[in-house]
Write an enzyme that holds these catalytic residues in place. Structure first.
Site, PDB file in Angstrom:
ATOM      1  N   HIS A 233      45.928 -34.608  -8.182  1.00  0.00           N
ATOM      2  CA  HIS A 233      46.397 -35.279  -8.025  1.00  0.00           C
ATOM      3  C   HIS A 233      47.625 -35.616  -6.549  1.00  0.00           C
ATOM      4  O   HIS A 233      48.354 -34.951  -6.876  1.00  0.00           O
ATOM      5  CB  HIS A 233      48.131 -36.239  -8.624  1.00  0.00           C
ATOM      6  CG  HIS A 233      48.661 -37.488  -8.552  1.00  0.00           C
ATOM      7  ND1 HIS A 233      48.775 -38.793  -9.495  1.00  0.00           N
ATOM      8  CD2 HIS A 233      48.930 -37.811  -7.630  1.00  0.00           C
ATOM      9  CE1 HIS A 233      49.191 -40.066  -9.300  1.00  0.00           C
ATOM     10  NE2 HIS A 233      49.441 -39.487  -7.401  1.00  0.00           N
TER      11      HIS A 233
ATOM     12  N   HIS B  63      48.392 -36.814  -2.042  1.00  0.00           N
ATOM     13  CA  HIS B  63      48.165 -38.131  -0.979  1.00  0.00           C
ATOM     14  C   HIS B  63      48.236 -36.752  -0.104  1.00  0.00           C
ATOM     15  O   HIS B  63      48.766 -36.028   0.362  1.00  0.00           O
ATOM     16  CB  HIS B  63      49.620 -38.587  -1.524  1.00  0.00           C
ATOM     17  CG  HIS B  63      49.222 -39.680  -2.914  1.00  0.00           C
ATOM     18  ND1 HIS B  63      49.240 -41.302  -2.266  1.00  0.00           N
ATOM     19  CD2 HIS B  63      50.029 -39.768  -4.046  1.00  0.00           C
ATOM     20  CE1 HIS B  63      49.079 -40.820  -4.402  1.00  0.00           C
ATOM     21  NE2 HIS B  63      50.134 -40.185  -4.998  1.00  0.00           N
ATOM     22  N   LEU B  64      47.288 -37.523   0.974  1.00  0.00           N
ATOM     23  CA  LEU B  64      47.235 -36.419   2.278  1.00  0.00           C
ATOM     24  C   LEU B  64      46.897 -37.572   3.209  1.00  0.00           C
ATOM     25  O   LEU B  64      47.280 -36.735   4.259  1.00  0.00           O
ATOM     26  CB  LEU B  64      44.919 -35.895   1.966  1.00  0.00           C
ATOM     27  CG  LEU B  64      44.993 -34.445   1.096  1.00  0.00           C
ATOM     28  CD1 LEU B  64      43.375 -34.066   0.925  1.00  0.00           C
ATOM     29  CD2 LEU B  64      46.034 -33.620   1.416  1.00  0.00           C
TER      30      LEU B  64
ATOM     31  N   ASP C 246      46.120 -45.504  -8.002  1.00  0.00           N
ATOM     32  CA  ASP C 246      47.650 -44.735  -7.890  1.00  0.00           C
ATOM     33  C   ASP C 246      48.624 -44.936  -6.960  1.00  0.00           C
ATOM     34  O   ASP C 246      48.461 -46.179  -5.816  1.00  0.00           O
ATOM     35  CB  ASP C 246      47.487 -43.464  -7.792  1.00  0.00           C
ATOM     36  CG  ASP C 246      48.961 -42.987  -8.009  1.00  0.00           C
ATOM     37  OD1 ASP C 246      49.417 -43.224  -9.301  1.00  0.00           O
ATOM     38  OD2 ASP C 246      48.838 -42.243  -6.929  1.00  0.00           O
TER      39      ASP C 246
ATOM     40  N   ASN D 234      58.718 -41.714  -7.693  1.00  0.00           N
ATOM     41  CA  ASN D 234      58.021 -42.759  -8.977  1.00  0.00           C
ATOM     42  C   ASN D 234      57.143 -42.130  -9.812  1.00  0.00           C
ATOM     43  O   ASN D 234      56.042 -41.722  -8.962  1.00  0.00           O
ATOM     44  CB  ASN D 234      57.740 -44.266  -8.408  1.00  0.00           C
ATOM     45  CG  ASN D 234      57.706 -45.234  -9.018  1.00  0.00           C
ATOM     46  OD1 ASN D 234      57.759 -45.521 -10.345  1.00  0.00           O
ATOM     47  ND2 ASN D 234      57.248 -45.993  -9.226  1.00  0.00           N
TER      48      ASN D 234
ATOM     49  N   ASP E 224      50.994 -35.014  -7.789  1.00  0.00           N
ATOM     50  CA  ASP E 224      51.711 -35.850  -7.444  1.00  0.00           C
ATOM     51  C   ASP E 224      52.502 -35.860  -5.651  1.00  0.00           C
ATOM     52  O   ASP E 224      53.156 -36.126  -5.779  1.00  0.00           O
ATOM     53  CB  ASP E 224      52.504 -36.709  -8.042  1.00  0.00           C
ATOM     54  CG  ASP E 224      52.359 -38.387  -7.307  1.00  0.00           C
ATOM     55  OD1 ASP E 224      52.328 -38.797  -7.060  1.00  0.00           O
ATOM     56  OD2 ASP E 224      52.874 -39.130  -7.830  1.00  0.00           O
TER      57      ASP E 224
END
Ligand SMILES: [Zn+2]
Length: 440
Positions: free
Chosen positions: A60, A62-63, A152, A280, A307
Protein backbone atom coordinates in the site's frame (compact mmCIF):
# COMPACT_ATOMS: atom_id res chain seq x y z
CA UNK A 1 29.07 -12.17 -4.73
CA UNK A 2 28.97 -13.58 -1.23
CA UNK A 3 27.35 -11.97 1.80
CA UNK A 4 29.27 -13.53 4.64
CA UNK A 5 28.31 -14.16 8.27
CA UNK A 6 25.11 -12.11 8.27
CA UNK A 7 22.27 -12.89 10.68
CA UNK A 8 19.88 -14.21 8.06
CA UNK A 9 16.11 -14.10 8.67
CA UNK A 10 13.77 -16.03 6.42
CA UNK A 11 10.29 -15.53 7.85
CA UNK A 12 8.73 -17.98 5.37
CA UNK A 13 10.67 -20.89 6.85
CA UNK A 14 11.00 -19.40 10.33
CA UNK A 15 14.79 -19.40 10.05
CA UNK A 16 17.17 -17.10 11.89
CA UNK A 17 20.80 -18.16 11.56
CA UNK A 18 24.31 -16.87 10.93
CA UNK A 19 24.96 -18.10 7.40
CA UNK A 20 26.32 -16.98 4.03
CA UNK A 21 24.40 -16.06 0.92
CA UNK A 22 25.85 -16.55 -2.55
CA UNK A 23 24.33 -14.31 -5.20
CA UNK A 24 24.92 -15.00 -8.87
CA UNK A 25 23.60 -12.51 -11.41
CA UNK A 26 20.05 -11.75 -10.31
CA UNK A 27 19.40 -14.90 -8.31
CA UNK A 28 20.23 -16.39 -4.95
CA UNK A 29 22.46 -19.31 -5.89
CA UNK A 30 23.11 -20.85 -2.48
CA UNK A 31 22.47 -20.23 1.21
CA UNK A 32 24.46 -22.04 3.86
CA UNK A 33 27.27 -22.00 6.37
CA UNK A 34 30.81 -21.16 5.31
CA UNK A 35 30.24 -20.72 1.61
CA UNK A 36 33.11 -18.28 1.31
CA UNK A 37 36.10 -20.64 1.07
CA UNK A 38 34.36 -22.74 -1.57
CA UNK A 39 33.82 -19.90 -3.99
CA UNK A 40 37.21 -18.30 -4.39
CA UNK A 41 37.47 -15.34 -6.66
CA UNK A 42 34.02 -14.03 -5.79
CA UNK A 43 33.46 -10.68 -4.15
CA UNK A 44 33.01 -11.35 -0.45
CA UNK A 45 31.28 -8.86 1.83
CA UNK A 46 31.51 -9.14 5.56
CA UNK A 47 28.02 -8.85 7.09
CA UNK A 48 28.94 -9.81 10.66
CA UNK A 49 26.38 -8.46 13.17
CA UNK A 50 24.14 -7.22 10.37
CA UNK A 51 20.70 -8.62 9.61
CA UNK A 52 19.88 -9.90 6.15
CA UNK A 53 16.25 -10.55 5.24
CA UNK A 54 14.10 -10.72 2.09
CA UNK A 55 13.50 -7.33 0.48
CA UNK A 56 10.44 -5.85 2.17
CA UNK A 57 7.09 -5.89 0.36
CA UNK A 58 4.71 -2.94 0.80
CA UNK A 59 1.22 -3.58 -0.52
CA UNK A 60 0.00 0.00 0.00
CA UNK A 61 1.90 3.04 -1.29
CA UNK A 62 1.00 6.14 -3.26
CA UNK A 63 3.59 6.93 -5.93
CA UNK A 64 1.55 9.89 -7.29
CA UNK A 65 2.58 9.35 -10.90
CA UNK A 66 0.92 10.05 -13.30
CA UNK A 67 -0.51 13.45 -12.49
CA UNK A 68 1.01 14.54 -9.20
CA UNK A 69 4.70 14.41 -10.08
CA UNK A 70 5.32 17.46 -7.86
CA UNK A 71 4.46 15.25 -4.87
CA UNK A 72 6.37 12.12 -5.94
CA UNK A 73 7.41 10.25 -9.05
CA UNK A 74 7.90 6.57 -9.65
CA UNK A 75 11.63 7.28 -9.63
CA UNK A 76 11.76 9.16 -6.30
CA UNK A 77 9.17 6.88 -4.71
CA UNK A 78 11.08 3.71 -5.59
CA UNK A 79 14.35 5.25 -4.38
CA UNK A 80 12.61 6.01 -1.09
CA UNK A 81 11.40 2.40 -1.05
CA UNK A 82 14.93 1.08 -1.60
CA UNK A 83 16.26 3.35 1.18
CA UNK A 84 13.62 1.89 3.49
CA UNK A 85 14.60 -1.70 2.61
CA UNK A 86 11.66 -2.39 0.26
CA UNK A 87 12.12 -4.20 -3.05
CA UNK A 88 8.45 -4.54 -4.02
CA UNK A 89 5.75 -1.88 -3.69
CA UNK A 90 2.13 -1.96 -4.83
CA UNK A 91 0.86 1.48 -5.77
CA UNK A 92 -2.69 2.71 -5.32
CA UNK A 93 -4.87 3.93 -8.17
CA UNK A 94 -5.65 7.50 -7.04
CA UNK A 95 -3.41 9.12 -9.63
CA UNK A 96 -4.46 11.60 -12.32
CA UNK A 97 -5.81 10.05 -14.45
CA UNK A 98 -6.99 7.34 -12.10
CA UNK A 99 -5.56 3.90 -12.84
CA UNK A 100 -8.89 2.56 -14.07
CA UNK A 101 -7.92 1.65 -17.65
CA UNK A 102 -5.25 -0.62 -19.15
CA UNK A 103 -3.46 2.34 -20.75
CA UNK A 104 -2.77 3.94 -17.35
CA UNK A 105 -1.66 0.59 -15.95
CA UNK A 106 0.70 0.18 -18.91
CA UNK A 107 2.07 3.70 -18.41
CA UNK A 108 2.87 2.98 -14.75
CA UNK A 109 4.45 -0.36 -15.55
CA UNK A 110 6.62 1.02 -18.38
CA UNK A 111 7.66 4.04 -16.33
CA UNK A 112 8.59 1.73 -13.45
CA UNK A 113 10.64 -0.48 -15.76
CA UNK A 114 12.50 2.56 -17.13
CA UNK A 115 12.96 4.67 -13.99
CA UNK A 116 12.04 2.61 -10.95
CA UNK A 117 14.82 1.05 -8.89
CA UNK A 118 12.58 -1.58 -7.26
CA UNK A 119 9.57 -3.57 -8.39
CA UNK A 120 6.32 -1.61 -8.80
CA UNK A 121 3.04 -3.50 -8.92
CA UNK A 122 0.09 -1.34 -9.94
CA UNK A 123 -3.24 -1.65 -8.17
CA UNK A 124 -6.20 -0.84 -10.40
CA UNK A 125 -9.20 1.09 -9.18
CA UNK A 126 -12.27 -0.99 -8.38
CA UNK A 127 -14.64 1.54 -9.93
CA UNK A 128 -14.24 4.09 -12.72
CA UNK A 129 -12.69 7.31 -11.45
CA UNK A 130 -12.91 5.97 -7.86
CA UNK A 131 -16.49 7.16 -7.98
CA UNK A 132 -18.08 3.97 -6.71
CA UNK A 133 -20.59 3.81 -9.56
CA UNK A 134 -19.38 1.67 -12.48
CA UNK A 135 -16.81 -1.09 -12.43
CA UNK A 136 -13.33 -0.31 -13.80
CA UNK A 137 -11.85 -2.43 -16.60
CA UNK A 138 -10.47 -5.09 -14.28
CA UNK A 139 -9.83 -7.85 -16.80
CA UNK A 140 -7.96 -5.62 -19.25
CA UNK A 141 -5.98 -3.99 -16.45
CA UNK A 142 -5.10 -7.44 -15.18
CA UNK A 143 -3.58 -8.22 -18.59
CA UNK A 144 -1.41 -5.11 -18.19
CA UNK A 145 -0.23 -6.21 -14.77
CA UNK A 146 -2.44 -5.01 -11.92
CA UNK A 147 -2.20 -7.22 -8.83
CA UNK A 148 -5.30 -6.06 -6.93
CA UNK A 149 -8.17 -3.58 -7.11
CA UNK A 150 -8.98 -0.78 -4.67
CA UNK A 151 -10.67 2.61 -4.54
CA UNK A 152 -8.28 3.50 -1.67
CA UNK A 153 -8.68 7.06 -0.55
CA UNK A 154 -12.40 6.33 -0.72
CA UNK A 155 -14.56 3.48 0.49
CA UNK A 156 -16.83 1.57 -1.88
CA UNK A 157 -19.97 3.21 -0.51
CA UNK A 158 -22.68 1.21 -2.20
CA UNK A 159 -22.96 -2.39 -0.99
CA UNK A 160 -24.48 -3.43 -4.32
CA UNK A 161 -21.40 -2.11 -6.11
CA UNK A 162 -19.15 -3.84 -3.58
CA UNK A 163 -20.95 -7.08 -4.38
CA UNK A 164 -20.22 -6.63 -8.10
CA UNK A 165 -16.61 -5.67 -7.40
CA UNK A 166 -16.09 -8.85 -5.36
CA UNK A 167 -17.78 -10.95 -8.01
CA UNK A 168 -15.70 -9.60 -10.91
CA UNK A 169 -12.44 -9.35 -9.01
CA UNK A 170 -12.68 -12.97 -7.88
CA UNK A 171 -13.29 -14.02 -11.46
CA UNK A 172 -9.96 -12.40 -12.39
CA UNK A 173 -8.30 -13.64 -9.19
CA UNK A 174 -7.66 -10.09 -8.05
CA UNK A 175 -7.67 -9.32 -4.32
CA UNK A 176 -10.04 -6.49 -3.30
CA UNK A 177 -8.65 -3.92 -0.87
CA UNK A 178 -11.17 -1.66 0.85
CA UNK A 179 -10.59 1.66 2.60
CA UNK A 180 -13.23 1.36 5.33
CA UNK A 181 -14.80 4.71 6.15
CA UNK A 182 -18.41 5.77 6.47
CA UNK A 183 -18.28 9.19 4.86
CA UNK A 184 -21.40 10.42 6.65
CA UNK A 185 -20.05 9.97 10.19
CA UNK A 186 -16.53 11.09 9.23
CA UNK A 187 -17.62 14.20 7.33
CA UNK A 188 -15.71 17.33 8.26
CA UNK A 189 -13.57 15.44 10.77
CA UNK A 190 -9.81 15.80 10.99
CA UNK A 191 -8.85 14.01 14.24
CA UNK A 192 -9.86 10.96 16.25
CA UNK A 193 -13.17 11.70 17.96
CA UNK A 194 -12.63 11.91 21.69
CA UNK A 195 -11.55 14.17 24.52
CA UNK A 196 -8.28 15.25 22.92
CA UNK A 197 -9.93 16.19 19.64
CA UNK A 198 -12.54 18.23 21.49
CA UNK A 199 -9.81 19.97 23.48
CA UNK A 200 -8.17 20.87 20.19
CA UNK A 201 -11.45 22.31 18.92
CA UNK A 202 -11.47 19.98 15.91
CA UNK A 203 -14.30 17.88 14.58
CA UNK A 204 -13.71 14.20 15.18
CA UNK A 205 -13.83 11.02 13.13
CA UNK A 206 -15.28 8.31 15.36
CA UNK A 207 -13.98 4.75 15.38
CA UNK A 208 -17.40 3.53 14.33
CA UNK A 209 -17.02 5.19 10.92
CA UNK A 210 -14.29 2.61 10.24
CA UNK A 211 -15.66 -0.40 12.10
CA UNK A 212 -19.18 -0.26 10.65
CA UNK A 213 -17.87 -0.41 7.08
CA UNK A 214 -15.42 -3.16 8.05
CA UNK A 215 -18.38 -5.10 9.49
CA UNK A 216 -20.29 -4.72 6.22
CA UNK A 217 -17.26 -5.88 4.24
CA UNK A 218 -16.79 -8.90 6.48
CA UNK A 219 -20.43 -9.95 6.15
CA UNK A 220 -20.29 -9.48 2.39
CA UNK A 221 -17.11 -11.56 2.21
CA UNK A 222 -18.75 -14.28 4.30
CA UNK A 223 -21.87 -14.34 2.18
CA UNK A 224 -20.04 -14.35 -1.16
CA UNK A 225 -17.14 -16.51 0.05
CA UNK A 226 -14.76 -14.07 -1.62
CA UNK A 227 -11.68 -12.69 0.19
CA UNK A 228 -11.51 -9.04 1.15
CA UNK A 229 -8.54 -7.08 2.52
CA UNK A 230 -9.15 -4.18 4.90
CA UNK A 231 -6.63 -1.37 4.51
CA UNK A 232 -4.98 0.60 7.37
CA UNK A 233 -6.98 -0.69 10.36
CA UNK A 234 -6.83 1.89 13.16
CA UNK A 235 -9.39 0.99 15.85
CA UNK A 236 -9.88 -1.63 18.52
CA UNK A 237 -13.52 -2.03 17.42
CA UNK A 238 -12.41 -3.00 13.90
CA UNK A 239 -9.88 -5.45 15.30
CA UNK A 240 -12.60 -7.10 17.42
CA UNK A 241 -14.69 -7.51 14.29
CA UNK A 242 -11.82 -9.00 12.27
CA UNK A 243 -10.94 -11.37 15.10
CA UNK A 244 -14.54 -12.60 15.09
CA UNK A 245 -14.46 -12.99 11.30
CA UNK A 246 -11.29 -15.07 11.43
CA UNK A 247 -12.78 -17.36 14.06
CA UNK A 248 -15.75 -17.90 11.70
CA UNK A 249 -13.33 -18.73 8.90
CA UNK A 250 -14.31 -15.72 6.79
CA UNK A 251 -11.53 -14.98 4.26
CA UNK A 252 -10.74 -11.48 5.53
CA UNK A 253 -7.23 -10.07 5.86
CA UNK A 254 -6.00 -6.68 7.04
CA UNK A 255 -3.02 -4.40 7.38
CA UNK A 256 -1.79 -1.80 9.86
CA UNK A 257 0.56 1.13 9.24
CA UNK A 258 3.78 1.86 11.15
CA UNK A 259 2.42 5.28 12.20
CA UNK A 260 -0.70 3.81 13.82
CA UNK A 261 1.59 1.44 15.75
CA UNK A 262 3.94 4.24 16.79
CA UNK A 263 1.71 7.23 17.56
CA UNK A 264 -1.59 8.13 19.21
CA UNK A 265 -3.82 11.20 19.29
CA UNK A 266 -1.95 12.60 22.31
CA UNK A 267 1.22 12.79 20.21
CA UNK A 268 -0.76 14.89 17.78
CA UNK A 269 -1.95 17.12 20.63
CA UNK A 270 1.64 17.65 21.82
CA UNK A 271 2.71 18.53 18.27
CA UNK A 272 0.70 21.74 18.48
CA UNK A 273 -1.39 21.30 15.33
CA UNK A 274 1.48 19.98 13.19
CA UNK A 275 -0.26 18.85 9.98
CA UNK A 276 2.39 16.21 9.36
CA UNK A 277 0.48 14.24 12.04
CA UNK A 278 -2.70 14.46 9.97
CA UNK A 279 -3.58 11.20 8.36
CA UNK A 280 -6.66 9.20 7.41
CA UNK A 281 -7.67 7.16 9.35
CA UNK A 282 -6.53 9.52 12.11
CA UNK A 283 -4.09 8.66 14.89
CA UNK A 284 -6.31 7.00 17.50
CA UNK A 285 -6.41 6.66 21.28
CA UNK A 286 -3.71 4.80 23.19
CA UNK A 287 -6.09 1.88 23.82
CA UNK A 288 -6.50 1.49 20.06
CA UNK A 289 -2.75 1.57 19.51
CA UNK A 290 -2.24 -1.09 22.17
CA UNK A 291 -5.02 -3.20 20.61
CA UNK A 292 -3.29 -2.96 17.21
CA UNK A 293 -0.02 -4.21 18.69
CA UNK A 294 -1.79 -7.06 20.48
CA UNK A 295 -3.61 -8.00 17.27
CA UNK A 296 -0.32 -8.01 15.40
CA UNK A 297 1.15 -10.35 18.00
CA UNK A 298 -1.92 -12.61 17.92
CA UNK A 299 -1.99 -12.79 14.12
CA UNK A 300 -5.35 -11.01 13.77
CA UNK A 301 -3.46 -8.40 11.74
CA UNK A 302 -1.92 -10.08 8.71
CA UNK A 303 0.58 -7.55 7.50
CA UNK A 304 2.15 -4.11 7.82
CA UNK A 305 1.86 -1.57 4.99
CA UNK A 306 3.13 2.01 5.04
CA UNK A 307 0.31 3.84 3.20
CA UNK A 308 3.22 6.04 2.03
CA UNK A 309 1.46 9.30 1.07
CA UNK A 310 3.93 11.98 0.00
CA UNK A 311 2.66 15.57 -0.28
CA UNK A 312 4.00 18.92 -1.40
CA UNK A 313 4.44 21.43 1.46
CA UNK A 314 1.62 23.72 0.23
CA UNK A 315 -1.16 21.31 1.15
CA UNK A 316 0.28 20.74 4.63
CA UNK A 317 1.14 24.34 5.54
CA UNK A 318 -2.46 25.42 6.10
CA UNK A 319 -4.86 25.28 9.07
CA UNK A 320 -4.97 21.75 10.46
CA UNK A 321 -8.54 21.02 9.38
CA UNK A 322 -7.80 22.02 5.77
CA UNK A 323 -4.46 20.20 5.49
CA UNK A 324 -4.12 17.11 3.30
CA UNK A 325 -4.02 13.67 4.91
CA UNK A 326 -0.95 11.51 4.68
CA UNK A 327 2.52 10.59 5.90
CA UNK A 328 5.64 9.97 3.82
CA UNK A 329 6.37 6.60 5.37
CA UNK A 330 8.73 4.39 3.37
CA UNK A 331 12.02 5.62 4.82
CA UNK A 332 11.13 5.30 8.51
CA UNK A 333 8.88 2.21 8.46
CA UNK A 334 11.11 -0.61 9.60
CA UNK A 335 12.77 1.01 12.65
CA UNK A 336 9.34 2.28 13.81
CA UNK A 337 7.85 -1.20 13.49
CA UNK A 338 10.76 -2.79 15.35
CA UNK A 339 10.50 -0.20 18.14
CA UNK A 340 6.74 -0.67 18.57
CA UNK A 341 7.16 -4.44 18.30
CA UNK A 342 9.74 -4.38 21.08
CA UNK A 343 7.24 -2.69 23.44
CA UNK A 344 4.74 -5.45 22.73
CA UNK A 345 7.39 -8.20 22.85
CA UNK A 346 6.86 -9.29 19.25
CA UNK A 347 9.96 -11.04 17.89
CA UNK A 348 11.66 -9.40 14.87
CA UNK A 349 11.13 -12.57 12.81
CA UNK A 350 7.35 -12.17 13.24
CA UNK A 351 7.48 -8.47 12.35
CA UNK A 352 9.55 -9.22 9.26
CA UNK A 353 7.04 -11.88 8.23
CA UNK A 354 4.36 -9.13 8.25
CA UNK A 355 6.51 -7.04 5.91
CA UNK A 356 7.65 -9.73 3.47
CA UNK A 357 5.95 -13.04 2.86
CA UNK A 358 2.59 -12.09 4.43
CA UNK A 359 1.75 -9.21 2.06
CA UNK A 360 3.19 -11.24 -0.84
CA UNK A 361 0.77 -14.05 0.00
CA UNK A 362 -2.20 -11.65 0.09
CA UNK A 363 -1.24 -10.28 -3.33
CA UNK A 364 -0.57 -13.77 -4.65
CA UNK A 365 3.00 -12.99 -5.73
CA UNK A 366 6.14 -15.09 -5.36
CA UNK A 367 8.14 -12.64 -3.24
CA UNK A 368 9.36 -12.15 0.29
CA UNK A 369 11.40 -15.31 0.78
CA UNK A 370 15.10 -16.17 0.69
CA UNK A 371 15.67 -19.41 -1.15
CA UNK A 372 18.11 -20.66 -3.75
CA UNK A 373 16.69 -20.05 -7.21
CA UNK A 374 14.65 -17.01 -6.15
CA UNK A 375 15.41 -13.44 -7.14
CA UNK A 376 18.17 -11.88 -5.04
CA UNK A 377 15.93 -9.21 -3.52
CA UNK A 378 17.26 -8.63 -0.04
CA UNK A 379 18.03 -6.04 2.57
CA UNK A 380 21.04 -5.62 4.86
CA UNK A 381 20.18 -3.88 8.11
CA UNK A 382 22.14 -2.73 11.14
CA UNK A 383 19.78 -3.32 14.08
CA UNK A 384 21.86 -1.23 16.49
CA UNK A 385 22.64 1.93 14.58
CA UNK A 386 20.84 4.98 15.96
CA UNK A 387 20.03 7.85 13.61
CA UNK A 388 17.94 10.98 13.63
CA UNK A 389 15.15 11.44 11.08
CA UNK A 390 15.92 14.35 8.77
CA UNK A 391 13.20 14.73 6.12
CA UNK A 392 15.45 16.90 3.96
CA UNK A 393 17.61 13.79 3.47
CA UNK A 394 14.65 11.68 2.28
CA UNK A 395 14.79 10.29 -1.23
CA UNK A 396 11.02 10.84 -1.33
CA UNK A 397 9.80 14.22 -2.50
CA UNK A 398 7.32 14.03 0.37
CA UNK A 399 8.96 15.52 3.46
CA UNK A 400 5.71 15.20 5.42
CA UNK A 401 6.67 13.08 8.41
CA UNK A 402 5.69 13.40 12.07
CA UNK A 403 8.98 11.71 12.98
CA UNK A 404 11.33 14.57 12.01
CA UNK A 405 14.01 14.97 14.68
CA UNK A 406 13.14 11.64 16.30
CA UNK A 407 15.99 9.23 16.98
CA UNK A 408 15.32 5.76 15.61
CA UNK A 409 17.30 2.58 16.16
CA UNK A 410 18.12 0.37 13.21
CA UNK A 411 19.19 1.47 9.79
CA UNK A 412 19.07 -0.03 6.32
CA UNK A 413 22.66 -0.40 5.07
CA UNK A 414 22.00 -1.82 1.63
CA UNK A 415 19.11 -2.99 -0.50
CA UNK A 416 19.63 -5.45 -3.35
CA UNK A 417 17.10 -5.80 -6.14
CA UNK A 418 17.66 -8.62 -8.62
CA UNK A 419 21.20 -8.95 -7.32
CA UNK A 420 22.11 -5.29 -7.74
CA UNK A 421 22.60 -2.74 -4.97
CA UNK A 422 19.86 -0.15 -5.46
CA UNK A 423 20.56 1.55 -2.15
CA UNK A 424 23.72 1.85 -0.08
CA UNK A 425 23.87 3.83 3.14
CA UNK A 426 26.11 6.91 3.46
CA UNK A 427 29.01 4.91 4.86
CA UNK A 428 28.93 2.60 1.83
CA UNK A 429 30.68 -0.07 3.87
CA UNK A 430 31.70 -2.14 0.87
CA UNK A 431 32.65 0.45 -1.66
CA UNK A 432 30.03 -0.86 -4.09
CA UNK A 433 28.62 1.49 -6.68
CA UNK A 434 24.84 1.51 -6.39
CA UNK A 435 23.14 1.25 -9.76
CA UNK A 436 20.73 4.03 -8.85
CA UNK A 437 23.59 6.52 -8.44
CA UNK A 438 24.92 6.07 -11.95
CA UNK A 439 23.39 9.25 -13.31
CA UNK A 440 24.66 11.15 -10.27
ZN1 LIG B 1 -3.70 4.85 0.98
Amino acid sequence: MILKDGIVFDPASGTRAVIDIFIKDELIEKIGPELAPRFQGEEIFDCANLWIFPGLVDMHVHLREPGYEYKETIETGTRAAAAGGFTTVACMANTLPVNDTPSVTRYIREKAEAQGVVEVLPIGSATKGLKGEQLAEMGLMREEGIVAVSDDGFPIRNAGILRLVLEYASRFELPVIDHCEDLVTSEGGSVHEGKTGTRMGLKGIPCVSESMVAARDILMSQWMEVPIHIAHVSCKATIDMIRWAKIQGIPVTCEVTPHHLALNVDDLFLSNYDASFKVNPPLRAEEDRVALLEALKEGVIDCIATDHAPHDPQVKMVEFEYAANGISGLETALPLVLEAGKQAEIPPLVLLEKMTVAPARILGIDRGTLEPGKLANLTIFDPDEAWTVDPSAFFSKGKNTPFAGRTLTGRVKATFFRGKAVFLDRGNPWGLIPVCAKEG
